[in-house]
Design a protein around this motif. Structure first.
Motif, PDB file in Angstrom:
ATOM      1  N   THR A 181       4.292   7.206   7.980  1.00  0.00           N
ATOM      2  CA  THR A 181       5.609   7.083   7.352  1.00  0.00           C
ATOM      3  C   THR A 181       6.662   7.589   8.315  1.00  0.00           C
ATOM      4  O   THR A 181       6.367   8.203   9.331  1.00  0.00           O
ATOM      5  CB  THR A 181       5.659   7.812   5.996  1.00  0.00           C
ATOM      6  OG1 THR A 181       6.843   7.431   5.297  1.00  0.00           O
ATOM      7  CG2 THR A 181       5.626   9.318   6.178  1.00  0.00           C
TER       8      THR A 181
ATOM      9  N   THR B   7      10.557   9.445   9.319  1.00  0.00           N
ATOM     10  CA  THR B   7      11.348  10.636   9.009  1.00  0.00           C
ATOM     11  C   THR B   7      12.397  10.339   7.947  1.00  0.00           C
ATOM     12  O   THR B   7      13.116  11.248   7.538  1.00  0.00           O
ATOM     13  CB  THR B   7      12.017  11.177  10.285  1.00  0.00           C
ATOM     14  OG1 THR B   7      12.773  10.129  10.887  1.00  0.00           O
ATOM     15  CG2 THR B   7      10.981  11.708  11.261  1.00  0.00           C
TER      16      THR B   7
ATOM     17  N   THR C  25      11.479   9.737   5.055  1.00  0.00           N
ATOM     18  CA  THR C  25      10.808  10.280   3.874  1.00  0.00           C
ATOM     19  C   THR C  25      10.714  11.800   4.017  1.00  0.00           C
ATOM     20  O   THR C  25      10.811  12.324   5.118  1.00  0.00           O
ATOM     21  CB  THR C  25       9.384   9.694   3.727  1.00  0.00           C
ATOM     22  OG1 THR C  25       8.588  10.157   4.822  1.00  0.00           O
ATOM     23  CG2 THR C  25       9.412   8.176   3.692  1.00  0.00           C
TER      24      THR C  25
ATOM     25  N   TRP D  84       8.201  13.864   3.898  1.00  0.00           N
ATOM     26  CA  TRP D  84       6.829  14.345   4.011  1.00  0.00           C
ATOM     27  C   TRP D  84       6.457  14.790   5.415  1.00  0.00           C
ATOM     28  O   TRP D  84       5.414  14.434   5.956  1.00  0.00           O
ATOM     29  CB  TRP D  84       5.859  13.281   3.506  1.00  0.00           C
ATOM     30  CG  TRP D  84       6.146  12.941   2.096  1.00  0.00           C
ATOM     31  CD1 TRP D  84       6.237  13.795   1.034  1.00  0.00           C
ATOM     32  CD2 TRP D  84       6.437  11.649   1.576  1.00  0.00           C
ATOM     33  NE1 TRP D  84       6.546  13.117  -0.109  1.00  0.00           N
ATOM     34  CE2 TRP D  84       6.675  11.784   0.200  1.00  0.00           C
ATOM     35  CE3 TRP D  84       6.501  10.373   2.155  1.00  0.00           C
ATOM     36  CZ2 TRP D  84       6.976  10.709  -0.607  1.00  0.00           C
ATOM     37  CZ3 TRP D  84       6.803   9.311   1.346  1.00  0.00           C
ATOM     38  CH2 TRP D  84       7.032   9.476  -0.017  1.00  0.00           C
TER      39      TRP D  84
ATOM     40  N   TRP E 204       4.216  11.154  10.972  1.00  0.00           N
ATOM     41  CA  TRP E 204       5.599  11.164  10.488  1.00  0.00           C
ATOM     42  C   TRP E 204       6.469  10.927  11.705  1.00  0.00           C
ATOM     43  O   TRP E 204       6.630  11.805  12.544  1.00  0.00           O
ATOM     44  CB  TRP E 204       5.875  12.528   9.846  1.00  0.00           C
ATOM     45  CG  TRP E 204       7.124  12.656   9.059  1.00  0.00           C
ATOM     46  CD1 TRP E 204       7.459  11.983   7.913  1.00  0.00           C
ATOM     47  CD2 TRP E 204       8.208  13.561   9.302  1.00  0.00           C
ATOM     48  NE1 TRP E 204       8.671  12.417   7.440  1.00  0.00           N
ATOM     49  CE2 TRP E 204       9.154  13.380   8.281  1.00  0.00           C
ATOM     50  CE3 TRP E 204       8.461  14.501  10.290  1.00  0.00           C
ATOM     51  CZ2 TRP E 204      10.332  14.104   8.205  1.00  0.00           C
ATOM     52  CZ3 TRP E 204       9.635  15.218  10.218  1.00  0.00           C
ATOM     53  CH2 TRP E 204      10.560  15.019   9.196  1.00  0.00           C
TER      54      TRP E 204
END
Length: 96
Positions: free
Chosen positions: A10, A12, A14, A16, A27
């Motif tokens: 995913t 950055t 997001t 997480w 990430w």
């Protein structure tokens, strides 16, 4: 119920960032080159490594993001059980 235990890729965009610290995913910046690099890195991992990462990811979700885990943090905070205010709760001031 089908349970998937796969590592996560995913961006950055997001919230997480703990994926990498917990070794359960990647990430990266929301840029094609960064995504391509993370995907290549994921594909270079052995099946055993990706499986272990997926299991750690499932553990992270279960301990942090399920309704039960979120509810526990909120109630501990509300009851003054030593927990600090969860970061997802915003204080807005007056109740009226």
């Amino acid at each position: 119920m089908i349970t998937l235990e796969v590592p996560v890729l995913t961006t950055t965009g997001t919230p997480w960032q703990e994926l990498e610290a917990r070794e359960c995913g990647w990430w990266m910046a929301p840029e094609p080159e960064a995504i391509r690099g993370a995907l290549a890195m994921a594909l270079r991992q052995s099946d055993a490594t990706r499986t272990a990462m997926g299991r750690r990811g499932r553990d992270l979700v279960t301990s942090t993001y399920t309704w039960r885990a979120v509810g526990r943090r909120v109630y501990e905070w509300l009851l003054g059980a030593g927990a600090s205010r969860p970061s997802f709760i915003r204080e807005s001031g007056s109740l009226h």
